[in-house]
Design a protein around this motif. Sequence first.
Motif, short mmCIF file in Angstrom:
data_model
loop_
_atom_site.label_atom_id
_atom_site.label_comp_id
_atom_site.label_asym_id
_atom_site.label_seq_id
_atom_site.Cartn_x
_atom_site.Cartn_y
_atom_site.Cartn_z
N ALA A 1 -6.15 48.58 41.03
CA ALA A 1 -6.31 48.07 42.39
C ALA A 1 -6.73 46.62 42.47
CB ALA A 1 -7.32 48.93 43.16
N CYS A 2 -7.10 46.03 41.34
CA CYS A 2 -7.54 44.63 41.37
C CYS A 2 -6.66 43.74 40.48
CB CYS A 2 -9.01 44.54 40.94
SG CYS A 2 -9.78 42.97 41.35
N THR A 3 -6.62 44.04 39.20
CA THR A 3 -5.87 43.18 38.28
C THR A 3 -4.37 43.23 38.54
OG1 THR A 3 -7.55 43.46 36.58
CG2 THR A 3 -5.39 42.72 35.86
N GLN A 4 -3.83 44.42 38.76
CA GLN A 4 -2.39 44.54 38.98
C GLN A 4 -1.91 43.71 40.18
OE1 GLN A 4 -0.21 46.13 37.04
NE2 GLN A 4 1.57 46.62 38.30
N PRO A 5 -2.52 43.84 41.36
CA PRO A 5 -2.10 43.00 42.49
C PRO A 5 -2.34 41.51 42.23
CG PRO A 5 -3.36 44.89 43.25
CD PRO A 5 -3.53 44.84 41.76
N TYR A 6 -3.43 41.20 41.55
CA TYR A 6 -3.75 39.80 41.24
C TYR A 6 -2.66 39.17 40.38
CZ TYR A 6 -6.36 35.89 39.09
OH TYR A 6 -6.77 34.66 38.63
N LEU A 7 -2.18 39.90 39.39
CA LEU A 7 -1.19 39.36 38.47
C LEU A 7 0.23 39.38 39.02
CD1 LEU A 7 -2.40 40.90 35.07
CD2 LEU A 7 -2.73 38.56 35.89
N THR A 8 0.56 40.40 39.81
CA THR A 8 1.95 40.58 40.26
C THR A 8 2.23 40.06 41.66
OG1 THR A 8 1.55 42.78 41.20
CG2 THR A 8 2.11 42.66 38.85
N GLY A 9 1.19 39.93 42.49
CA GLY A 9 1.41 39.55 43.89
C GLY A 9 1.94 40.70 44.73
N LYS A 10 1.85 41.91 44.20
CA LYS A 10 2.33 43.09 44.93
C LYS A 10 1.22 44.12 45.06
CE LYS A 10 7.06 42.51 43.23
NZ LYS A 10 8.19 43.15 42.49
N ALA A 11 1.20 44.82 46.18
CA ALA A 11 0.20 45.86 46.40
C ALA A 11 0.40 47.00 45.41
CB ALA A 11 0.29 46.39 47.83
N ASN A 12 -0.68 47.67 45.08
CA ASN A 12 -0.61 48.80 44.16
C ASN A 12 -1.51 49.92 44.64
OD1 ASN A 12 0.50 49.93 41.75
ND2 ASN A 12 -1.48 49.67 40.74
N ILE A 13 -0.97 51.14 44.60
CA ILE A 13 -1.72 52.33 45.01
C ILE A 13 -2.10 53.12 43.76
CG2 ILE A 13 -1.64 54.48 46.33
CD1 ILE A 13 0.51 53.18 48.09
N SER A 14 -3.33 53.62 43.72
CA SER A 14 -3.82 54.38 42.58
C SER A 14 -4.47 55.67 43.06
CB SER A 14 -4.83 53.55 41.78
OG SER A 14 -5.39 54.30 40.72
N LEU A 15 -4.41 56.67 42.22
CA LEU A 15 -5.04 57.96 42.53
C LEU A 15 -6.54 57.95 42.28
CD1 LEU A 15 -2.43 60.47 41.08
CD2 LEU A 15 -2.72 59.75 43.45
N GLY A 16 -7.07 56.84 41.77
CA GLY A 16 -8.46 56.83 41.36
C GLY A 16 -8.57 57.36 39.95
N CYS A 17 -9.76 57.35 39.40
CA CYS A 17 -9.97 57.86 38.04
C CYS A 17 -11.29 58.61 37.99
CB CYS A 17 -9.95 56.72 37.03
SG CYS A 17 -11.22 55.46 37.28
N ASP A 18 -11.52 59.31 36.91
CA ASP A 18 -12.75 60.08 36.77
C ASP A 18 -13.98 59.20 36.86
OD1 ASP A 18 -11.48 62.61 36.34
OD2 ASP A 18 -11.03 62.01 34.30
N GLY A 19 -13.92 58.03 36.21
CA GLY A 19 -15.07 57.14 36.22
C GLY A 19 -15.41 56.62 37.60
N SER A 20 -14.39 56.14 38.33
CA SER A 20 -14.66 55.59 39.66
C SER A 20 -15.11 56.67 40.63
CB SER A 20 -13.42 54.87 40.19
OG SER A 20 -12.33 55.76 40.35
N ARG A 21 -14.58 57.86 40.51
CA ARG A 21 -15.00 58.94 41.40
C ARG A 21 -16.42 59.40 41.07
NH1 ARG A 21 -10.99 60.50 44.62
NH2 ARG A 21 -8.86 59.97 44.04
N LYS A 22 -16.76 59.38 39.79
CA LYS A 22 -18.09 59.82 39.37
C LYS A 22 -19.16 58.78 39.69
CE LYS A 22 -20.71 61.15 35.22
NZ LYS A 22 -20.63 61.41 33.76
#
Length: 245
Positions: free
Chosen positions: A186-207
Motif C-alpha cells: 500500500a505504500c512502496t508499490q504506489p510510490y514506485l509505479t504511480g498506480k493505486a494498489n489494493i491489498s488484503l492486509g497481512c497477519d502482521g498488520s492485522r495483529k
Amino acid sequence: MNDEMQKKPDYGKISKILVETLKLPQSPVAVKLAKSPEGIPEGVEEIKDTVRHCQMVAMAGREGKIFYARADKHACAGGAWALGLKEITPSLQTGEFYFKLGKFESWASCMRTIKSIPNVHKTSSTEPATYATVYAPLEKTPFDPHVIIIVSQPVMMLKFAQALLYKMGGRIHSEFSGIQSVCADACTQPYLTGKANISLGCDGSRKFSGIDDDYMVMGIPAEIIEEVAEAVPIVSGAPGSKTRK
C-alpha cells in the motif's frame, strides 16, 4: 531536498469528500518518504516509541497524530526495508524468516516471494533511499504526501476502484502476497509505479495495527488523489451504486 509537489491540492477538502461520501472508518493517511532532513516539515516531531509502519499508519488515521520516524524507530525490519530505510536482513533475503513462520513450504518459495516484493532502492552506497517516513491524517497534513493509504471495507474499495477507472476505464491490477501489506503493497508499490494498489492486509498488520478482519488496504499515489476524490461522489451516486449503509 524538500520533495514537494508543484501542484498544491486542497488535502482537507479531498479528505472531507472521501470520508463523508464513503463514511470511511478512519481518516485517509498521508505518507511521505522523506529523502533528507530537509524533507521533514517544520514543527513535526519524531515519534518517541519504536513501532511498525502499519502501527504508525493507524496512529495517524485513527488518532490524528502527525509525526515522522527514522530507521531506528521502525520495529519491523521487512517494512523498513520495503520503505527504503534499511538494508534487507540476511534471514529475510534468503527466505529463512518467513519459512520459520510456517508460511511457505520451502525457503525457495519464500525467496521467490521476497524477490517480488517492491522496495525502495538506495541511490548511493552510503545513504539509505529514505531518511524518514512522515505521517499525518490527510485533512491535516502539513506536507505533500507521496502516497495516501486507505483502510476500509471492501465495498468502499469498490468505490475507489470505480473512481480510478471513471475517466479512462480499463482494469484494476493489484499485487500482493499476504505479507508486508501496509508497507510494500500500500505504500512502496504506489510510490514506485504511480498506480493505486489494493491489498488484503497481512497477519502482521492485522495483529499489530488493529486492522479489522472486514477491512482491506489501498495505497493511492498522491498525484492522482484529487481526480479520485472528484470521481468518488459521481460513482457513489450513480444509479444502482452500492455503498455502505
